[in-house]
Design a protein around this motif. Structure first.
Motif, PDB file in Angstrom:
ATOM      1  N   VAL A  34      37.185  39.698  46.265  1.00 52.96           N
ATOM      2  CA  VAL A  34      37.910  39.213  45.091  1.00 52.96           C
ATOM      3  C   VAL A  34      37.885  37.688  45.056  1.00 52.96           C
ATOM      4  O   VAL A  34      38.071  37.029  46.079  1.00 52.96           O
ATOM      5  CB  VAL A  34      39.389  39.653  45.126  1.00 52.96           C
ATOM      6  N   LYS A  35      37.644  37.156  43.884  1.00 54.93           N
ATOM      7  CA  LYS A  35      37.772  35.710  43.704  1.00 54.93           C
ATOM      8  C   LYS A  35      39.149  35.473  43.100  1.00 54.93           C
ATOM      9  O   LYS A  35      39.368  35.722  41.919  1.00 54.93           O
ATOM     10  CB  LYS A  35      36.673  35.219  42.770  1.00 54.93           C
ATOM     11  N   ASN A  80      38.425  52.517  49.883  1.00 53.32           N
ATOM     12  CA  ASN A  80      38.296  53.827  50.520  1.00 53.32           C
ATOM     13  C   ASN A  80      39.636  54.341  51.027  1.00 53.32           C
ATOM     14  O   ASN A  80      39.913  55.536  50.967  1.00 53.32           O
ATOM     15  CB  ASN A  80      37.283  53.756  51.670  1.00 53.32           C
ATOM     16  N   GLN A  81      40.464  53.445  51.513  1.00 53.70           N
ATOM     17  CA  GLN A  81      41.809  53.869  51.922  1.00 53.70           C
ATOM     18  C   GLN A  81      42.565  54.443  50.722  1.00 53.70           C
ATOM     19  O   GLN A  81      43.237  55.466  50.819  1.00 53.70           O
ATOM     20  CB  GLN A  81      42.596  52.685  52.482  1.00 53.70           C
ATOM     21  N   GLN A  82      42.433  53.763  49.587  1.00 53.60           N
ATOM     22  CA  GLN A  82      43.119  54.249  48.396  1.00 53.60           C
ATOM     23  C   GLN A  82      42.611  55.641  48.032  1.00 53.60           C
ATOM     24  O   GLN A  82      43.382  56.506  47.623  1.00 53.60           O
ATOM     25  CB  GLN A  82      42.896  53.265  47.243  1.00 53.60           C
ATOM     26  N   ASP A 129      51.357  54.979  41.688  1.00 49.58           N
ATOM     27  CA  ASP A 129      52.021  53.683  41.642  1.00 49.58           C
ATOM     28  C   ASP A 129      50.997  52.611  41.999  1.00 49.58           C
ATOM     29  O   ASP A 129      50.539  52.553  43.132  1.00 49.58           O
ATOM     30  CB  ASP A 129      53.187  53.696  42.644  1.00 49.58           C
ATOM     31  N   GLU A 130      50.637  51.805  41.039  1.00 49.45           N
ATOM     32  CA  GLU A 130      49.623  50.753  41.217  1.00 49.45           C
ATOM     33  C   GLU A 130      48.396  51.312  41.935  1.00 49.45           C
ATOM     34  O   GLU A 130      48.035  50.856  43.015  1.00 49.45           O
ATOM     35  CB  GLU A 130      50.205  49.580  42.024  1.00 49.45           C
ATOM     36  N   PRO A 131      47.725  52.297  41.343  1.00 53.18           N
ATOM     37  CA  PRO A 131      46.653  52.969  42.079  1.00 53.18           C
ATOM     38  C   PRO A 131      45.441  52.091  42.348  1.00 53.18           C
ATOM     39  O   PRO A 131      44.616  52.452  43.168  1.00 53.18           O
ATOM     40  CB  PRO A 131      46.272  54.141  41.174  1.00 53.18           C
ATOM     41  N   THR A 132      45.325  50.967  41.695  1.00 51.73           N
ATOM     42  CA  THR A 132      44.120  50.153  41.916  1.00 51.73           C
ATOM     43  C   THR A 132      44.450  48.774  42.478  1.00 51.73           C
ATOM     44  O   THR A 132      43.644  47.864  42.395  1.00 51.73           O
ATOM     45  CB  THR A 132      43.330  49.978  40.608  1.00 51.73           C
ATOM     46  N   ARG A 133      45.630  48.647  43.050  1.00 51.57           N
ATOM     47  CA  ARG A 133      45.988  47.321  43.574  1.00 51.57           C
ATOM     48  C   ARG A 133      45.097  46.949  44.748  1.00 51.57           C
ATOM     49  O   ARG A 133      44.885  47.725  45.669  1.00 51.57           O
ATOM     50  CB  ARG A 133      47.447  47.311  44.020  1.00 51.57           C
ATOM     51  N   GLY A 134      44.595  45.745  44.696  1.00 50.37           N
ATOM     52  CA  GLY A 134      43.883  45.193  45.840  1.00 50.37           C
ATOM     53  C   GLY A 134      42.543  45.849  46.146  1.00 50.37           C
ATOM     54  O   GLY A 134      42.110  45.833  47.284  1.00 50.37           O
ATOM     55  N   ILE A 135      41.927  46.457  45.152  1.00 47.22           N
ATOM     56  CA  ILE A 135      40.596  47.016  45.429  1.00 47.22           C
ATOM     57  C   ILE A 135      39.618  46.482  44.393  1.00 47.22           C
ATOM     58  O   ILE A 135      40.012  46.008  43.333  1.00 47.22           O
ATOM     59  CB  ILE A 135      40.609  48.560  45.433  1.00 47.22           C
ATOM     60  N   ASP A 136      38.348  46.560  44.712  1.00 48.22           N
ATOM     61  CA  ASP A 136      37.386  45.871  43.855  1.00 48.22           C
ATOM     62  C   ASP A 136      37.059  46.693  42.606  1.00 48.22           C
ATOM     63  O   ASP A 136      37.442  47.848  42.463  1.00 48.22           O
ATOM     64  CB  ASP A 136      36.115  45.551  44.645  1.00 48.22           C
TER      65      ASP A 136
END
Lengths: 397, 512
Positions: B18-19, B414-416, B434-441
């Protein structure tokens, strides 16, 4: 070619890492055999190793479940051993109760101790360290009050024989070599071989990935050799001690529970991440509760073993037993943060401690210095655990 | 002509995949109040962490010029020494120490071996006067309200001879009068020559105090508005905050919504788990239909997670009131186990803290919520478990050599997916994500969107809590907007826009 070598190296490394403590145990044992000019390997000393460490194995198995829940320990097991032993003495010797009834009462008292501690820990959430520290004083005090500072001896032969006797089948064991021991060893190996091969065939039939034949057969051979060696040595002394059968039973039951049941799985989950476990619909309080009920139950069993071994109940019994149990678990690879650890590991840890004790006694190490060595071994084992885990974490990042 | 206390030039900060900041430049004039606005995740906090040395020099590109000199902070201490103090949204106070002890924590009066308590308390009382807090400095932090704690933080900053004060959402947990007090305090400081940077979502407050506003979006500065020169209204700021194009970052979806209502929540209220006098969910009612993806939009701290967790077997909060109907029947879910049995699943926003057992393999994590599916008489069939885990892994495209891989070693995406696999394995009818895409690319996000579409196509219903508005707009059939514990808006996806969502969030703040 080089990639093949690298692959082999990786495999060796992971094998070594997985079995560090087994290898350490073998090395330490060999060291003492050499140092003691073979005395360590005498049938009598192998027998002593089992007799002297039986209680450590039982307590370590109980302690392991507590440690699994999150590195929680039970400091009160030594005091519980003393208290239950005292009660056993009063019931069997002073009051002359039936020994089987007395044993059941003793085990129930163990459960009661566990319910008392487990309730505060699991449902009131008093830290286990505090509850069991209090228990350590409480139960030791009660035991000494019951005994009035005196030792109760004179347990009946019937009671002592339950733990202290040897398997004796007249037709086989009348000579110098106790053949029952060898036959038992052969039976164990056969059962083991058939069970392993059958599960593996079953796996293949159902289309699951089976273990590779090479590693499977190596494992079978190594385990059978060890079992047969042990049984051969025992056959040269007095045969199979009853206590060994008890230990095999306990270890088998708890290995099964931890490895194969949902109940066992919950302990690992709880220690790995309590919040996630709770959100997965698992009653975490009940797991804590059962861990402490269980360890106290096994302490009560250990108390009977100890009382039989010393043929008495005395106010100092069980002193520092909790430390032996905790040490065994950590040496055996249980994580100090919970969630990781095996029954087999705890047993190996207990045996390693036992080998150290016995070996140092045989070669005549000063008893003060023995403590130093055991302390260092415990520390090194845990350092190894922490460092190897940290390296694993780094390799992710 | 104008004197800049701080210039940040061409700051670029990258996290794995992430940038977070992309060539950001920021100029702050001496003695002004400078506001930073932007959506959650736009990069405001990252920028301030770069400035204060939390991300040390060398971990980012670019240059910081402070008081005319280039600076290279490698710890917070470095930046504090030069008078830059940051006050985080999550207050960093120790509850069981007194106000004075907290104020001088790490900066004790006297010597290291002999703390001068008289000086400590006297100086603390003096500073409390300055910030207008009428409490004894002996009072423990836990005994004063959040508003007052915020003032203690500011007093603490003053004790460090602050020249540049950074406040990250200082009024997020304050009521109106406390907020006003704090804002006026900042204006007082301005007169004394203290420069402030304030991060806030409350545009009315920003309009009240700020001299300049910098809008950040997706890690870049969009524009800096000078309040003295241009008349800035809130619509103008909102457009700057959200004005990005929606490209095809979402899979095409068909609508499967049927008329059958599967979940109905009525008059749901929840008190805070620790501070029972704080209402975190306030009289919320909503419905979810079969095959529907319902979004709950809002800012962090709006009470969405608390709402979801309190529904999921009361796993959060105190004094939960309201009724819950599943398939039209009223139910009381007293434990997580009850909730799972009634076909609910809650996929947490905090996958490491609340979701996964990182030290265990994928197989164990997958089956954990439904061990009964792989066991008979409470004995686990390890081979069956292994095979079902492999099935889930293949279905969700989890990238790993085997399911015996330890989850802690996987990437965030992958953890998600493992977390999703775990809850799909539980076979729920209703999934709360709950925030299913937080912190993933971006790539992993797309795959997770596809999984959500497959779920509803198979007749499941999904509640998606997300702070990323494009995601809510791109994925949901219907959207509820939550703010400060209440539902403040409901809209259909076709009529919803980012501007509409943002203004319904902000309309509440304005009223407050």
């Amino acid at each position: 070619m080089s990639s093949k070598n690298a692959d082999l190296w990786e495999k060796t490394k992971s094998f070594l890492l997985k079995n560090t403590m087994v290898i350490a145990l073998v090395l330490v044992y060999l060291f003492f055999i050499i140092k003691s000019e073979g005395r360590m390997f005498l049938p009598q000393n192998i027998n002593n190793l089992i007799m002297q460490n039986s209680y450590v194995v039982i307590l370590a198995v109980g302690m392991l479940l507590c440690i699994l829940t999150g590195g929680n320990i039970d400091l009160s097991v030594g005091a519980s051993v003393c208290l239950v032993g005292a009660i056993a003495g009063v019931l069997m010797v002073n009051l002359g109760w039936n020994i089987y009834l007395s044993m059941v009462v003793c085990l129930l008292i163990g459960v009661a101790i566990g319910v008392w501690q487990g309730f505060w820990i699991a449902y009131v959430r008093v830290p286990p360290f505090i509850v069991t520290l209090a228990g350590m004083l409480l139960f030791r005090g009660l035991a000494q009050a019951i005994l009035g500072g005196l030792t109760i001896s004179g347990f009946s032969e019937d009671f002592l024989s339950i733990f202290n006797n040897y398997v004796n089948i007249p037709a086989l064991d009348s000579g110098a070599v106790k053949y029952s021991s060898i036959i038992f060893g052969v039976l164990c190996c056969l059962v083991y071989i058939v069970a392993t091969v059958l599960t593996n065939m079953n796996k293949k039939r159902k289309g699951y990935t089976a273990e590779r034949p090479a590693s499977l057969y190596t494992k079978i051979v190594i385990i059978c050799v060890i079992v047969m060696l042990l049984m051969y040595k025992l056959s040269l002394y007095k045969g199979i001690p009853f206590i060994l059968l008890w230990l095999i039973g306990i270890v088998a039951i708890y290995t099964y529970i931890t490895a194969k049941t949902t109940f066992g799985r919950h302990f690992y989950a709880l220690g790995g991440n309590e919040k996630a476990t709770k959100l997965s619909g698992i009653n975490t309080n009940r797991i804590y509760f059962s861990a402490y009920v269980n360890v106290s139950f096994l302490s009560a069993l250990a108390a009977l073993v100890v009382a039989a071994r010393f043929t008495s109940a005395n106010p100092a019994a069980g002193t520092n037993y909790e430390l032996d149990a905790i040490g065994s678990c950590f040496i055996g690879g249980a994580s100090a943060y919970g969630g990781i650890g095996k029954v087999s590991g705890a047993v190996i840890g207990a045996v390693l401690m036992g080998v150290l004790n016995l070996g140092m006694n045989i070669i005549g190490v000063d008893s003060n210095f023995q403590k130093v060595v055991k302390g260092l071994v415990l520390l090194v084992a845990v350092i190894f655990d922490v460092v190897s885990k940290r390296r694993a974490v780094k390799s992710i990042a | 002509m104008s004197d800049h206390i701080l210039e940040m030039r061409h700051i670029t900060k990258e996290f794995p995949g992430v940038k977070a900041l992309d060539d950001v430049s920021l100029e702050v004039r001496r003695g002004e109040i400078h506001a930073l606005v932007g959506e959650n995740g736009a990069g405001k906090s990252t920028l301030m962490n770069v400035l204060s040395g939390i991300y040390p020099h060398g971990s980012y590109e670019g240059e910081i010029v402070y008081n005319g000199k280039p600076c290279r902070f490698s710890t917070i201490r470095d930046s504090e020494k030069s008078g830059i103090v940051i006050i985080h949204q999550e207050l960093a106070l120790v509850p069981f120490l007194s106000i004075a002890e907290n104020m001088f924590l790490g900066n004790e009066r006297g010597s290291a071996l002999n703390i001068n308590w008289n000086e400590t308390y006297a100086k603390a009382d003096e500073l409390l006067q300055v910030v207008g807090l009428h409490e004894s400095s002996h009072t423990l932090i836990k005994d004063i309200s959040v508003g007052k704690q915020q003032l203690v933080e500011i007093a603490k900053a003053l004790s460090k001879n602050v020249q540049l004060l950074i406040l990250d959402e200082p009024t997020a947990s304050l009521n109106e009068s406390d907020s006003m007090k704090l804002l006026n305090l900042l204006k007082e400081f301005k007169k004394k020559g203290v420069t402030s940077i304030i991060i806030s979502h409350k545009l009315n407050e920003i309009a009240y105090v700020a001299d300049q506003i910098t809008i950040i979006r997706d890690g870049s500065v969009i524009e800096t508005l000078d309040m003295a020169q241009t008349a800035v209204d809130e619509g103008r700021i909102i457009r700057g905050m959200v004005g990005r194009e929606l490209t095809n970052r979402f899979p095409r979806r068909e609508h499967h919504v049927s008329d059958e209502v599967v979940l109905e929540v009525e008059h749901w209220s929840v008190q805070h788990a620790l501070y029972s006098d704080r209402t975190v969910v306030d009289d919320v009612s909503f419905i979810l239909k079969k095959g529907e993806v319902v979004g709950i939009a809002g800012l962090m701290g709006a009470g969405r997670t608390e709402l979801a967790m309190s529904i999921f077997g009361r796993s959060y909060g105190n004094d939960i009131r309201g009724t819950l109907k599943i398939h039209g029947k009223e139910v009381v879910l007293n434990s997580e186990r009850d909730a799972i049995r009634h076909g609910l699943a809650y996929v947490t926003e905090d996958r490491k803290g609340n979701g996964l057992i990182l030290s265990n393999p994928i197989r164990v994590n997958t089956s954990l919520a439904r061990l009964d599916k792989v066991s008979r008489h409470r004995v686990i069939d390890l081979d069956l478990e292994h095979n079902l885990a492999v099935d889930m892994k293949d279905k969700l495209g989890i990238k790993c050599p085997t399911v015996e891989q330890i989850v802690g070693n996987l990437s965030g995406g992958n953890q998600q997916k493992v977390l999703l696999a775990k809850w799909m394995f539980a076979e729920p009818d209703i999934m709360i994500l709950d925030e299913p895409t937080r912190g993933i690319d971006v790539g992993a996000k797309y795959e997770i969107y596809c999984i959500i579409n497959d779920l509803v196509a198979a007749g499941k219903s999904v509640i998606m809590i997300s702070s990323e508005m494009p995601e809510v707009l791109g994925m949901c059939d219907r959207i509820y907007v939550m703010s400060e514990g209440k539902i403040v808006g409901e809209m259909n996806a076709d009529s919803a826009t980012q501007e509409r969502i943002m203004s319904s969030i902000l309309s509440v703040n304005k009223g407050a």
